[in-house]
Every structure is written in C-alpha cells, then in structure tokens.
Design an enzyme around this catalytic site. Structure first.
Site, short mmCIF file in Angstrom:
data_model
loop_
_atom_site.label_atom_id
_atom_site.label_comp_id
_atom_site.label_asym_id
_atom_site.label_seq_id
_atom_site.Cartn_x
_atom_site.Cartn_y
_atom_site.Cartn_z
CB ALA A 101 5.83 5.11 -7.30
CG ASP A 161 -1.73 7.56 -3.48
OD1 ASP A 161 -2.57 8.22 -2.88
OD2 ASP A 161 -1.76 6.33 -3.59
N GLY A 180 1.72 2.78 -2.64
CA GLY A 180 1.38 3.61 -3.80
C GLY A 180 2.22 3.32 -5.02
CB SER A 181 3.48 0.19 -6.57
OG SER A 181 2.28 -0.50 -6.59
CB SER A 182 -0.80 2.57 -9.21
OG SER A 182 -1.14 1.24 -8.98
N GLY A 210 0.82 -1.22 0.00
CA GLY A 210 0.00 0.00 0.00
C GLY A 210 0.85 1.25 0.00
O1 PMV Z 1 -3.57 4.27 -2.37
P1 PMV Z 1 -3.93 3.94 -0.95
O2 PMV Z 1 -4.54 2.64 -0.75
O3 PMV Z 1 -2.81 4.19 -0.04
O4 PMV Z 1 -5.08 4.99 -0.53
C1 PMV Z 1 -4.90 6.35 -0.71
C2 PMV Z 1 -5.77 7.13 0.17
C3 PMV Z 1 -7.24 7.20 -0.16
O5 PMV Z 1 -7.69 8.39 0.48
C4 PMV Z 1 -7.99 6.03 0.41
C5 PMV Z 1 -7.52 7.28 -1.66
C6 PMV Z 1 -7.13 8.59 -2.29
O6 PMV Z 1 -7.02 8.61 -3.53
O7 PMV Z 1 -6.97 9.60 -1.61
#
Ligand code: PMV
Length: 305
Positions: free
Chosen positions: A92, A133, A88-90, A86
């Site tokens: 990055a 992210d 945020g690899s997508s 979790g």
């Molecule tokens: O990408 P994740 O799973 O770490 O979630 C990011 C945080 C959220 O608020 C749940 C989604 C977002 O786009 O802000």
C-alpha cells in the site's frame, strides 16, 4: 508549495496465496482499511520521512532513488491498519508513494504502468513476491490475479449478502522468510510440491465461479480445502488452526489463513446472522477481531494543493 495526499487500501487474500508465487491464480480483495501518504514540497536540503507505522522504509528509499529525488520533500504516512495484521502495508505504501511522486513529476501513470513500477520496487527490495498485493492496492475490489501471463480480472460478488470476520493471531509473520522456506521445500520435493500447487490452482478457478454465483456455501468449502493445502505446505500453525476451528464450529461457511501464514490473520466467511457468534468464538480462541469490510476502491488521490 505542492502537497498531494494519496490513499491505497490494504488487502486480504481470499484464495491461492503461495501458489500464486509459482504461477497459479489467486483471488484477492481490497479492504476498507487504507494507508495514506502525504507528499509535500519543502525548502529543505533533506528528505524528511515521518512514517510512524512500523513498516519497512526501504520501500520509500527505493522509490525516491528510482525518481532520483534527494531533497526538498516531506513524506508523511498515516494508516488505518497496523502493519502487523498482514494487510499488505508495504504494498500500500509503495503504490501510494509511486502514485504521489508520478503526479508530482507531472507524469500521470495508467494503472498498468503504476503496477509495473510498484512491482519493480517490491521485487527489488524483497527479492520475491507475486504482485498480488499490489494489484489489490491499485485496482481495489475483488480480483482474480495471475502473475505470468499477467491477468488482473475484476470479480463482482455481492459482498452485501455476507460477512467476513478477520481474526489476528497476535503473531507477526515474516513473508519473505516463509516464501524462502517454501522454495527450499519445492527444491527438495518438486513433484509433491507441484501437485499441491496445481491442486490449489484448480480450486481457485472453482472458487472464482462460486464467488461469481454468490454461492457462499461452496465458497466456504473451497476456503476449507485451500486451508488443508496450506497446512500440507507447512505454513499454518496451532494458533491459526485453533481460530479456524472455532470459526467453523460456531457456524462459519469456511475459514482459512490469509496471506503468508505462520501468523498474521485468518478470515472466516459467515452469514450475517452468525457474525457475532463467530467473532466471539475466534476471540475465545485467542484471536483479535479486526473489523474490516472487503471490496473497497483502489488507490486514489485524496487531495492536491
Ligand atoms: O503479503 P502477505 O503476507 O499477505 O502474503 C502475500 C501472499 C503470498 O502469496 C504469500 C506472497 C506473494 O507475494 O504472493
């Protein structure tokens, strides 16, 4: 033949996940675990994608189509973190590839322009998301973030005074699905939902002050409050709660899930001399400790040949 290597950091949400999708502020930190992307020109009639990490290649496809590139490139990724944590690899990979291709095309995008481009790609592929992210991956450090109006404000807590322990739950969360479920809850009970989101928003503002003052005890308290709201929203689960309780019992100032919830990782804020105790307690509760340091630098070009 041109070859460029760009790296971008993963992130941890310290405060405000989910509420940030509904316009509230959040605080996010880049982590020292980075994803690298190498883009090479090749004499090939195809695009060769070599992405051993199990992330979604739809992001790469969308960027290539945005740049109208259909041939003559090899794209290779290497990541210091697994897509499952979790981190945020997508985001990055999206940030790193947008940066690499814009350089390749001779367009040096500003960080703001890179943000807009990466945000467009993520929104197009995922259909949702706040962009928090992406901000962490581009700007690095610790950021106070708000979607609309867009606010990306760097914060400067003294992270050398304190440790974060990250515990992976062993369960991979599906962020898009969790956001969709929350939207259904929102539509069913808009007033109750708005109350929780507003409460998270004001907590994030207070946490920002405490972070700026390096008041770790208060930062920890706000993490615990934030976790209670996330539990009320229904995005926590037993495994996350077990790890959080273990962290708090063994001396953490505070602990919460980080990111979408439903799995992924927890973070615990810990005095240096309690780090090992808290790590052991989280591991005993079934968590996998992911050694990581926060506040590292944003996207950067590692090499151009
Ligand atoms: O990408 P994740 O799973 O770490 O979630 C990011 C945080 C959220 O608020 C749940 C989604 C977002 O786009 O802000």
């Amino acid at each position: 033949m041109y070859k460029i290597t760009v790296s971008a950091p993963g992130k941890l949400l310290l405060f405000g996940e989910h509420a940030v999708v509904y316009g509230q502020p959040a605080i996010v930190s880049a982590v020292d675990k980075r994803l690298s992307i190498i883009v090479e020109e090749v004499t090939d009639s195809q695009i060769i994608i070599n992405a051993p990490e199990a992330f979604d290649t739809r992001f790469i496809d969308a960027i290539l189509s945005q740049y109208s590139i259909t041939k003559g490139l090899r794209i290779t990724t290497a990541s210091a973190f697994s897509g499952k944590y979790g981190f945020g690899s997508s985001s990055a990979v999206t940030v790193a590839l947008c940066k690499a291709l814009s350089e390749l095309m001779g367009k040096q995008l500003s960080d703001q322009e890179l943000f807009q481009q990466a945000f467009k790609i993520i929104s197009q592929v995922q259909g949702t998301g706040s962009g928090v992210d992406i901000a962490a991956s581009i700007f690095g450090g610790t950021i106070f973030y708000q979607k609309n109006p867009l606010m990306i404000e760097p914060l400067a807590p003294d992270w050398n005074q304190i440790a974060f322990v990250v515990g992976y739950s062993g369960i991979k969360a599906n962020t898009v699905e969790i956001i969709r479920e929350l939207k259904q809850k929102h539509d069913k009970e808009p007033e109750k939902f708005a109350k929780i989101m507003n409460a998270i928003g004001s907590l994030v503002n207070q946490a920002k002050e405490s972070l700026t003052e390096n008041d770790w005890e208060r930062v920890g308290k706000y993490m615990n409050f934030n976790q209670e709201y996330l539990r009320d929203l229904g995005v926590s689960n037993q495994k996350l709660e077990d790890m959080i309780l273990a962290a708090k019992k063994s001396g953490a100032f505070g602990a919460k899930l980080s990111g979408a919830g439903g799995g992924d990782s927890i973070i615990a804020l810990v005095a240096m001399d309690k780090k090992t105790d808290v790590e052991n307690a989280i591991a005993q509760a079934g968590g996998e400790i992911v050694e990581s340091y926060i506040g590292s630098e944003g996207v950067k070009i590692e090499e151009i040949i």
